[in-house]
Scaffold this active site. Structure first.
Site, PDB file in Angstrom:
ATOM      1  N   ASP A  22      13.217 -66.648  22.076  1.00 39.34           N
ATOM      2  CA  ASP A  22      12.115 -67.259  21.325  1.00 39.34           C
ATOM      3  C   ASP A  22      11.029 -67.721  22.300  1.00 39.34           C
ATOM      4  OD1 ASP A  22      13.731 -66.997  19.128  1.00 39.34           O
ATOM      5  OD2 ASP A  22      14.175 -69.129  18.922  1.00 39.34           O
TER       6      ASP A  22
ATOM      7  N   ARG B 208       8.725 -59.436  19.754  1.00 37.82           N
ATOM      8  CA  ARG B 208       8.518 -59.959  18.399  1.00 37.82           C
ATOM      9  C   ARG B 208       7.195 -60.722  18.408  1.00 37.82           C
ATOM     10  NH1 ARG B 208      11.864 -64.632  17.714  1.00 37.82           N
ATOM     11  NH2 ARG B 208      13.574 -63.235  17.299  1.00 37.82           N
TER      12      ARG B 208
ATOM     13  N   ALA C  62       3.999 -71.477  16.354  1.00 29.39           N
ATOM     14  CA  ALA C  62       4.403 -72.608  15.507  1.00 29.39           C
ATOM     15  C   ALA C  62       4.104 -73.985  16.097  1.00 29.39           C
ATOM     16  CB  ALA C  62       5.900 -72.502  15.222  1.00 29.39           C
TER      17      ALA C  62
ATOM     18  N   ARG D  91       8.586 -75.834   9.959  1.00 26.73           N
ATOM     19  CA  ARG D  91       8.499 -74.979   8.748  1.00 26.73           C
ATOM     20  C   ARG D  91       7.611 -75.644   7.700  1.00 26.73           C
ATOM     21  NH1 ARG D  91      11.009 -72.561  12.058  1.00 26.73           N
ATOM     22  NH2 ARG D  91       8.874 -71.986  12.422  1.00 26.73           N
TER      23      ARG D  91
HETATM   24  C1  LIG Z   1      11.565 -64.042  12.663  1.00 24.41           C
HETATM   25  C2  LIG Z   1      10.640 -65.127  13.143  1.00 24.41           C
HETATM   26  C3  LIG Z   1      10.801 -65.670  14.397  1.00 24.41           C
HETATM   27  C4  LIG Z   1       9.942 -66.666  14.860  1.00 24.41           C
HETATM   28  N1  LIG Z   1      10.057 -67.115  16.149  1.00 24.41           N
HETATM   29  C5  LIG Z   1       9.108 -67.955  16.635  1.00 24.41           C
HETATM   30  C6  LIG Z   1       9.093 -68.325  18.011  1.00 24.41           C
HETATM   31  O1  LIG Z   1       9.966 -67.928  18.804  1.00 24.41           O
HETATM   32  N2  LIG Z   1       8.097 -69.138  18.444  1.00 24.41           N
HETATM   33  C7  LIG Z   1       7.091 -69.599  17.610  1.00 24.41           C
HETATM   34  O2  LIG Z   1       6.176 -70.287  18.072  1.00 24.41           O
HETATM   35  N3  LIG Z   1       7.106 -69.280  16.295  1.00 24.41           N
HETATM   36  C8  LIG Z   1       8.082 -68.487  15.788  1.00 24.41           C
HETATM   37  N4  LIG Z   1       8.052 -68.152  14.460  1.00 24.41           N
HETATM   38  C9  LIG Z   1       7.159 -68.894  13.530  1.00 24.41           C
HETATM   39  C10 LIG Z   1       5.757 -68.303  13.491  1.00 24.41           C
HETATM   40  O3  LIG Z   1       5.061 -68.588  14.684  1.00 24.41           O
HETATM   41  C11 LIG Z   1       4.942 -68.884  12.306  1.00 24.41           C
HETATM   42  O4  LIG Z   1       4.799 -70.264  12.498  1.00 24.41           O
HETATM   43  C12 LIG Z   1       5.569 -68.632  10.954  1.00 24.41           C
HETATM   44  O5  LIG Z   1       6.115 -67.355  10.864  1.00 24.41           O
HETATM   45  C13 LIG Z   1       4.525 -68.806   9.817  1.00 24.41           C
HETATM   46  O6  LIG Z   1       3.484 -67.897  10.001  1.00 24.41           O
HETATM   47  P1  LIG Z   1       3.313 -66.538   9.177  1.00 24.41           P
HETATM   48  O7  LIG Z   1       3.167 -65.434  10.173  1.00 24.41           O
HETATM   49  O8  LIG Z   1       4.407 -66.344   8.213  1.00 24.41           O
HETATM   50  O9  LIG Z   1       1.876 -66.665   8.509  1.00 24.41           O
HETATM   51  P2  LIG Z   1       1.228 -67.784   7.608  1.00 24.41           P
HETATM   52  O10 LIG Z   1      -0.236 -67.458   7.546  1.00 24.41           O
HETATM   53  O11 LIG Z   1       1.630 -69.141   8.052  1.00 24.41           O
HETATM   54  O12 LIG Z   1       1.894 -67.513   6.198  1.00 24.41           O
HETATM   55  C14 LIG Z   1       1.675 -66.348   5.436  1.00 24.41           C
HETATM   56  C15 LIG Z   1       2.294 -66.575   4.074  1.00 24.41           C
HETATM   57  O13 LIG Z   1       3.732 -66.610   4.212  1.00 24.41           O
HETATM   58  C16 LIG Z   1       4.289 -67.644   3.425  1.00 24.41           C
HETATM   59  N5  LIG Z   1       4.913 -68.664   4.316  1.00 24.41           N
HETATM   60  C17 LIG Z   1       4.743 -68.792   5.650  1.00 24.41           C
HETATM   61  N6  LIG Z   1       5.474 -69.814   6.141  1.00 24.41           N
HETATM   62  C18 LIG Z   1       6.099 -70.361   5.073  1.00 24.41           C
HETATM   63  C19 LIG Z   1       6.991 -71.448   4.925  1.00 24.41           C
HETATM   64  N7  LIG Z   1       7.389 -72.199   5.966  1.00 24.41           N
HETATM   65  N8  LIG Z   1       7.438 -71.734   3.677  1.00 24.41           N
HETATM   66  C20 LIG Z   1       7.054 -70.990   2.611  1.00 24.41           C
HETATM   67  N9  LIG Z   1       6.211 -69.936   2.703  1.00 24.41           N
HETATM   68  C21 LIG Z   1       5.733 -69.622   3.904  1.00 24.41           C
HETATM   69  C22 LIG Z   1       3.159 -68.251   2.638  1.00 24.41           C
HETATM   70  O14 LIG Z   1       3.083 -67.613   1.394  1.00 24.41           O
HETATM   71  C23 LIG Z   1       1.938 -67.932   3.455  1.00 24.41           C
HETATM   72  O15 LIG Z   1       0.767 -67.853   2.684  1.00 24.41           O
HETATM   73  C24 LIG Z   1       8.911 -67.158  13.996  1.00 24.41           C
HETATM   74  C25 LIG Z   1       8.754 -66.614  12.724  1.00 24.41           C
HETATM   75  C26 LIG Z   1       9.589 -65.615  12.285  1.00 24.41           C
HETATM   76  C27 LIG Z   1       9.368 -65.047  10.912  1.00 24.41           C
END
Ligand SMILES: Cc1cc2nc3c(=O)[nH]c(=O)nc-3n(C[C@H](O)[C@H](O)[C@H](O)COP(=O)(O)OP(=O)(O)OC[C@H]3O[C@@H](n4cnc5c(N)ncnc54)[C@H](O)[C@@H]3O)c2cc1C
Length: 308
Positions: A129, A179, A184, A290
């Site tokens: 990560d 990935r 976040a 989250r």
């Molecule tokens: C498999 C995976 C691994 C990850 N690993 C890391 C990491 O190592 N380091 C890091 O910094 N971040 C990590 N993340 C988190 C990432 O950086 C984002 O913060 C997170 O994925 C939300 O962004 P999004 O791309 O879904 O887009 P967004 O623009 O935030 O969301 C797009 C749409 O998805 C839905 N959605 C998104 N998040 C949520 C939620 N929490 N609850 C409900 N609906 C939601 C909503 O409908 C939203 O409109 C990871 C995410 C995933 C999926």
């Protein structure tokens, strides 16, 4: 709201107290099948039936004693054995600080090497990560060192960081598994794009750069770690336009409990999909991040209190 929640995520006083509150424990179930690995593996069986692979993360970060890192490594070795025994297409994804990165880099390297070897027995990748920006350069350098010894290592990169385009160019010659996520953590403007528009634009450009490199012959494994269906569609259109098969071009990686129906639909449509299942008792900072991603989730927590 996002800033307040990210501040709460890093607050030690809240971290020690909130997990004891009954409504927080109930609300977290939406994003986590349970606190132990058995619950995570049970959830995986359902995903496998739908053609969805899994990733596992034991929650915890920034350890204070090396013995804790040794325990985490032993735990993950056991998880890999259980994944193999259950016949699942499972991989693990961990934070280097869980393996003692703040305390002893060499010990972290030994643990990561042992886990990479065990993951290779399952033909799987060990995913690293990406944490806050204080760790970015160190993590990329650690990845380069580990990848030189173990081919089956993947790294998470964040599209909100301005440096990520250069990091991808730096890593492409290693035939990496990357990935791509949006990111976040709360990062300053000097190093990170702040608006959703800029972060999304960066996301598509970075994914396109990796797909173009793949088309050009690089053996890059691309993971799209996002729930943003609009971006996934744009990237899928680009893959099709340059003649990459949708199943081989990239893998969609989403979190347990988020857009699960869409995960199933994408798998049915022939995309490679993986669900990341988190578990463990130290869920507080991860859970609040989250909530920060979608502040509407706070209403879900409040409903738990009202509906008691
Ligand atoms: C498999 C995976 C691994 C990850 N690993 C890391 C990491 O190592 N380091 C890091 O910094 N971040 C990590 N993340 C988190 C990432 O950086 C984002 O913060 C997170 O994925 C939300 O962004 P999004 O791309 O879904 O887009 P967004 O623009 O935030 O969301 C797009 C749409 O998805 C839905 N959605 C998104 N998040 C949520 C939620 N929490 N609850 C409900 N609906 C939601 C909503 O409908 C939203 O409109 C990871 C995410 C995933 C999926």
């Amino acid at each position: 709201m996002r800033r307040i929640l990210l501040w709460m995520a890093s607050n030690a006083w809240l971290r020690d107290r909130v997990p004891r509150l009954w409504f927080a424990r109930r609300a977290v179930r939406r994003f986590m099948p349970g606190e132990d690995i058995e619950a995570a593996l049970a959830a995986a069986t359902t995903f496998e039936k739908d053609g969805i692979g899994t990733l596992y993360t034991h929650l915890g970060e920034n350890l204070t004693a090396l013995t804790e890192a040794d325990e985490v490594a032993a735990h993950y070795l056991d998880v890999l054995d259980r994944i193999k025994a259950a016949g699942l297409r499972g991989e693990i994804s961990l934070k280097l600080t869980q393996l003692g990165f703040d305390l002893d880099v060499e010990r972290t390297f030994e643990h990561a090497s042992a886990l990479a070897e065990r993951a290779a027995e399952l033909d799987g990748t060990l995913w690293i990560d990406m944490e806050g920006s204080a760790y970015t350069e160190r993590t990329v350098a650690f990845y380069e060192r580990l990848k030189a010894v173990h081919p089956n290592i993947g790294l998470c990169l964040q599209s909100y960081l301005r440096r990520t385009a250069a990091d991808i160019q730096r890593l492409l010659p290693l035939d990496p598994a990357i990935r791509l996520v949006k990111g976040a953590y709360a990062e300053p403007e000097a190093i990170a794009w702040q608006s959703k528009h800029d972060v999304d634009t960066s996301y598509v450009a970075l994914a396109v750069a990796m797909l173009d490199a793949k088309k050009g012959g690089r053996a890059v494994r691309v993971g799209l770690g996002t729930h943003d269906l609009r971006l996934i569609e744009q990237i899928a259109n680009h893959a099709a336009a340059i003649g990459l098969d949708r199943r081989d071009a990239f893998e969609i990686q989403m979190l347990y409990g988020i857009r699960v129906d869409e995960q199933r639909r994408l798998a049915r449509e022939g995309y490679a999909v993986r669900d990341l299942i988190s578990y463990g008792e130290h869920w507080y900072p991860w859970y609040v991040r989250r909530l920060a991603e979608r502040p509407a989730n706070v209403i879900f927590v409040l409903r738990q209190i009202v509906s008691r």
